[in-house]
Design an enzyme around this catalytic site. Sequence first.
Site, short mmCIF file in Angstrom:
data_model
loop_
_atom_site.label_atom_id
_atom_site.label_comp_id
_atom_site.label_asym_id
_atom_site.label_seq_id
_atom_site.Cartn_x
_atom_site.Cartn_y
_atom_site.Cartn_z
N SER A 16 0.79 -1.24 0.00
CA SER A 16 0.00 0.00 0.00
C SER A 16 0.81 1.28 0.00
O SER A 16 0.33 2.33 -0.42
CB SER A 16 -0.92 0.04 1.23
OG SER A 16 -1.87 -0.98 1.15
N VAL A 65 0.62 -10.60 7.41
CA VAL A 65 1.54 -11.62 6.90
C VAL A 65 1.97 -12.58 8.00
O VAL A 65 2.50 -13.67 7.72
CB VAL A 65 2.80 -11.01 6.24
CG1 VAL A 65 2.44 -10.32 4.94
CG2 VAL A 65 3.55 -10.10 7.20
N ASN A 91 7.60 -8.13 0.60
CA ASN A 91 8.03 -6.75 0.87
C ASN A 91 7.62 -6.25 2.26
O ASN A 91 8.26 -5.35 2.79
CB ASN A 91 7.43 -5.83 -0.21
CG ASN A 91 7.51 -4.36 0.19
OD1 ASN A 91 8.57 -3.74 0.10
ND2 ASN A 91 6.40 -3.80 0.63
N SER A 143 17.84 -5.62 2.61
CA SER A 143 18.28 -4.26 2.90
C SER A 143 19.79 -4.24 3.03
O SER A 143 20.40 -5.26 3.40
CB SER A 143 17.66 -3.77 4.22
OG SER A 143 18.25 -2.56 4.65
N TYR A 155 16.37 -5.60 12.91
CA TYR A 155 16.11 -5.42 11.47
C TYR A 155 17.26 -6.01 10.63
O TYR A 155 17.03 -6.70 9.64
CB TYR A 155 15.95 -3.93 11.20
CG TYR A 155 15.54 -3.55 9.80
CD1 TYR A 155 14.21 -3.67 9.40
CD2 TYR A 155 16.46 -3.00 8.90
CE1 TYR A 155 13.81 -3.28 8.12
CE2 TYR A 155 16.07 -2.61 7.63
CZ TYR A 155 14.76 -2.75 7.25
OH TYR A 155 14.37 -2.36 5.99
N ALA A 156 18.49 -5.74 11.04
CA ALA A 156 19.66 -6.26 10.31
C ALA A 156 19.66 -7.78 10.30
O ALA A 156 19.94 -8.42 9.28
CB ALA A 156 20.95 -5.73 10.93
N LYS A 159 16.84 -9.04 7.97
CA LYS A 159 17.15 -8.84 6.55
C LYS A 159 18.27 -9.78 6.09
O LYS A 159 18.27 -10.24 4.95
CB LYS A 159 17.52 -7.38 6.29
CG LYS A 159 16.34 -6.41 6.41
CD LYS A 159 15.17 -6.81 5.52
CE LYS A 159 14.17 -5.67 5.33
NZ LYS A 159 13.03 -6.07 4.49
N ILE A 188 16.22 4.79 0.85
CA ILE A 188 15.09 5.09 -0.04
C ILE A 188 14.15 6.04 0.69
O ILE A 188 13.86 5.85 1.88
CB ILE A 188 14.31 3.80 -0.42
CG1 ILE A 188 15.27 2.71 -0.94
CG2 ILE A 188 13.23 4.12 -1.45
CD1 ILE A 188 15.97 3.02 -2.24
#
Length: 254
Positions: A16, A65, A91, A143, A155-156, A159, A188
């Site tokens: 979205s 998800v 994603n 990432s 997060y690292a 990913k 980004i």
Amino acid sequence: MEGRFSGKVAFVTGGSRGIGKGIVEMFAQEGAKVAFIDLNEEALSETTAELRERGYEVFSKVASVTNAEQVEAAVKEINETLGSIDILVNNAGVIKDNLLFKMTDSDWETVMDVHLKGSFLATRAVQKYMVDKKYGRIINISSTSALGNRGQANYATAKAGLQGFTKTLAIELGKYGITTNSVAPGFIETDMTRETARRIGISFDDLVKASVAQIPVGRSGKPEDIANAVAFFADEKSSFVNGQVIYVAGGPKT
């Protein structure tokens, strides 16, 4: 609408906003029927309406998800409604940044669940349709943080895990005409990076300037930059590219 993905159905999780929306728009513009799920009902409705107004065939559904039943139901409905699922883009993502000593159990578990469990559930649900057709393209969004990033132990790790997931799927599913690859974005401009600016207490413009100063091409990334890399992996002509990670970051990452 004719395009390189005419006749194909692309399913994007977290489609979205931000990078996900850029990927959804790219597939629609290139002739695919597009499906996406998201937890953000408002953003999902807005993006769905926007795409339909432009004449694109779209399926969208509010789903998490991390919920196996919701994912299975959405995938079954997509296949029945649009006729197949040829391309999956994992994603959906969240950030819960903090230095390790401040990171809570919840910060860790939420990020692991969305990125890793979410990608696992979506891929497991979709692969049976791809195996039956002997065709598929799976693209996982990793990432540059997979290489390590201060304040992002969760997060690292997630990913980096997606890159191992990518390479394993490539080995397991390749014989069925299914390729699995990963796109690893650098900086980004999205809602997520705006959230990072808020967290560290600077303006988004300042974050962009600081980031661009470190990027060899001298500009920040946009969602379409990631969508273009996804399109390469999703193309029928990329059938001999499998188990690869491409860093889309304006410069080399090692």
